[in-house]
Write an enzyme that holds these catalytic residues in place. Structure first.
Site, PDB file in Angstrom:
ATOM      1  N   ASP A  69       0.854  -1.185   0.000  1.00  0.00           N
ATOM      2  CA  ASP A  69       0.000   0.000   0.000  1.00  0.00           C
ATOM      3  C   ASP A  69       0.897   1.244   0.000  1.00  0.00           C
ATOM      4  OD1 ASP A  69      -2.465   1.505   0.395  1.00  0.00           O
ATOM      5  OD2 ASP A  69      -1.717   1.897   2.396  1.00  0.00           O
ATOM      6  N   THR A 102      -3.137   5.135  -3.992  1.00  0.00           N
ATOM      7  CA  THR A 102      -2.031   5.880  -3.363  1.00  0.00           C
ATOM      8  C   THR A 102      -0.697   5.593  -4.049  1.00  0.00           C
ATOM      9  OG1 THR A 102      -1.903   4.101  -1.747  1.00  0.00           O
ATOM     10  CG2 THR A 102      -3.094   6.055  -1.096  1.00  0.00           C
ATOM     11  N   THR A 103      -0.542   4.387  -4.608  1.00  0.00           N
ATOM     12  CA  THR A 103       0.709   4.059  -5.318  1.00  0.00           C
ATOM     13  C   THR A 103       0.709   4.734  -6.688  1.00  0.00           C
ATOM     14  OG1 THR A 103       0.633   1.912  -4.222  1.00  0.00           O
ATOM     15  CG2 THR A 103       2.199   2.151  -6.017  1.00  0.00           C
ATOM     16  N   ASP A 400      -9.142  -0.031   2.228  1.00  0.00           N
ATOM     17  CA  ASP A 400      -9.192   0.437   0.837  1.00  0.00           C
ATOM     18  C   ASP A 400     -10.510   0.043   0.185  1.00  0.00           C
ATOM     19  OD1 ASP A 400      -6.707   1.388   1.289  1.00  0.00           O
ATOM     20  OD2 ASP A 400      -5.692   0.329  -0.329  1.00  0.00           O
TER      21      ASP A 400
END
Length: 535
Positions: A69, A102-103, A400
């Site tokens: 994550d 987020t990545t 998530d």
């Protein structure tokens, strides 16, 4: 360094050149900043997509975290460089607002910086590059609106929500159970969602974990799970149609606020004091019995005498329950938290169809389930797993999935994943560049090229030939005018993401573009870096 004296003859030191500050200006400053941003993006690049690798992070006190994550990796990394900290903030803001992607947002920002560097080397002014990126991001966001699909869902038909949550979970370590976990996440969100206002309060969903069992044992409880046990081992382990008194006052005689001293010089006085204490406990227990309570949940502890009395009077009790859990129990059971015994009335009791204590494995660990509540708007996801790291990573994955389900309830538009959306708006930005006559045209084309970094990273992480795969999909999208074509990461045999059921939320994708562009503009506008010297 020079020594000087004041009017009283006291010495003091004059330091010259103020710590010898280091300074970078112009193109050197921009290049240093860009390389710091690219370094952070390079770390996360290999974690992108369903075949992305995990990172193992060790904290200074020896705790180990294994995750892919993006927000968690950057949060745990000890970053010193100021530009790298901006990238960490970028990932965090995507996590706070959307909860997923987020990545991807950091990889996108890194690619934009890399292409900006080439333009700066050609002599294009950074402000023109920043303006070009801004124009390109507007084209991309508008194009996303056009290719987005809306899908309907209801309390009975949630398949579309489950499919989108499965896309999120497929890139996590828990992907072997993605179907069951996605269903749990969607059912939890639907249980607490306010569909009229299109809002979800995720605070009502409690995520609890317990080491032991296997990931498949993870379950959704329509009620509250408390990591406590009955205060006395002989109390009943199961209570049906429970009426619950929720107390924040201690089960003990009140202590005077002022300093006091009790002199006891005879046996009679001691016995009298003891009887008074016992009577006080008796009255407390009797008050709970009189209002009809069949279970007491207390925020504070109580001593053995009170415990024995509760058992004797057949009133089960749970002690040391935290404040957040008490609030959730009150919401779920429709009860009210009572701060003083005098205020306890039958209307303030919570109601639950079943309260039971359950033990796990051979470790004598016990937990209390409060189920069939009067108001099922508070639920608990109970995660099982082989070790602590697995449970922590599953909690992050479930978070998530919950965020994705919440975003879809707020805005039920989706775009296709697997790099399909990126390739589609990369082509749209490329086509739109011709409409701008100025130097910004170069920046808009660079933006379009930078967007290819995400599908390329997906192909690379899946063990495919990145350039070959990307251009095959690009030409297919152009020929068929089909924005569903993406990278076949799971080797299913089709590039159509609609067939593979790979969906992403529209607002998540738009947020990624806008946040990445904002941060890159900020970095490009810095042309002077003044930093203190190292000691």
């Amino acid at each position: 360094m020079a020594l000087a004296f004041d009017e009283f003859g006291r010495p003091f030191i004059i330091i010259k050149e103020q710590e010898q500050k280091t300074r970078l200006r112009g193109l050197d400053a921009q290049k240093a900043n860009i390389s710091a941003g690219k370094a952070v993006a390079r770390i996360l690049r290999t974690s992108l997509g369903p075949k992305g690798m995990d990172k193992m992070l060790q904290s200074p006190d020896g705790d180990v975290t294994i995750t892919n994550d993006g927000a968690t990796i950057l949060e745990q990394m000890d970053v010193d460089n100021q530009i790298a900290k901006l990238m960490v903030e970028l990932s965090r803001s995507q996590d706070y607002e959307i909860g997923d992607g987020t990545t991807g947002v950091v990889v996108m920002a890194g690619a934009l910086l890399e292409h900006a560097e080439r333009l700066l080397e050609r002599g294009i002014h950074p402000i023109r590059v920043a303006e070009g990126y801004e124009m390109a991001s507007r084209i991309a966001v508008e194009h996303l609106e056009r290719i987005a699909h809306k899908f309907e869902f209801s309390l009975t038909n949630v398949e579309s929500l489950v499919q989108t949550c499965m896309t999120t979970l497929s890139s996590k370590i828990v992907n072997r159970c993605k179907r069951s976990l996605a269903e749990i996440a969607v059912n939890a969100v639907m249980a607490v969602a306010d569909l009229e206002r299109k809002d979800v309060n995720l605070d009502l969903i409690k995520v609890e974990g317990k080491v032991g069992g296997k990931l498949e044992d993870t379950e959704l409880i329509y009620g509250i799970l408390v990591d406590k046990e009955m205060s006395h081992p002989q109390m009943p382990k199961q209570i049906e149609d429970a009426k619950i008194a929720i107390l924040t006052c201690p089960f003990e005689p009140p202590k005077p606020k002022t300093k006091h001293k009790v002199d006891i010089d005879t046996v009679e006085k001691f016995q009298n004091l003891r009887q008074q204490e016992q009577k006080y406990f008796d009255d407390m227990v009797q008050q709970c019995k009189d209002v009809g309570a069949t279970l007491v949940i207390c925020q504070w502890g109580f001593d053995d005498e009170a415990n024995h009395l509760l058992l004797h009077r057949n009133l089960p009790a749970v002690r040391w329950v935290g404040g957040v859990e008490l609030e959730l129990i009150a919401i779920a059971t429709g009860g009210m938290i009572v701060p003083r015994f005098q205020e306890l009335t039958p209307e303030k009791l919570g109601k639950a169809g079943l309260v039971r204590e359950k033990s796990f494995g051979t470790t004598k660990d016990r937990m209390i389930y409060i189920e069939h509540c009067a108001n099922s708007r508070a639920v608990t996801i109970f995660i099982r797993g082989g070790n602590k790291m697995m449970i922590e990573e599953t909690k992050r994955s479930i978070h998530d999935a919950l965020c994705v389900a919440r975003n879809l309830i707020r805005n039920n538009s989706i775009v296709y994943g697997g790099g399909a959306a990126e390739i589609s708006f990369s082509l749209a930005v490329e086509a739109g560049a011709d409409r701008y006559p100025g130097v910004e045209q170069y920046a808009i084309r660079a933006f379009a090229d930078a967007l290819d970094a995400i599908p390329m990273a997906l192909a690379e992480n899946s063990g495919l030939q990145p350039i070959e795969t990307l251009f095959a999909v690009k030409s297919q999208q152009t020929k068929e005018d089909n924005p569903c074509c993406g990278i076949d990461c799971n080797d299913v045999g089709t590039n159509d993401m609609h067939e593979q059921n790979v969906f992403e939320t529209l607002i998540g994708k738009q947020q990624q573009i806008l946040l990445a562009t904002q941060v890159v503009k900020m970095i490009l506008k810095i042309d002077d870096v003044i930093s203190p010297s190292d000691y």
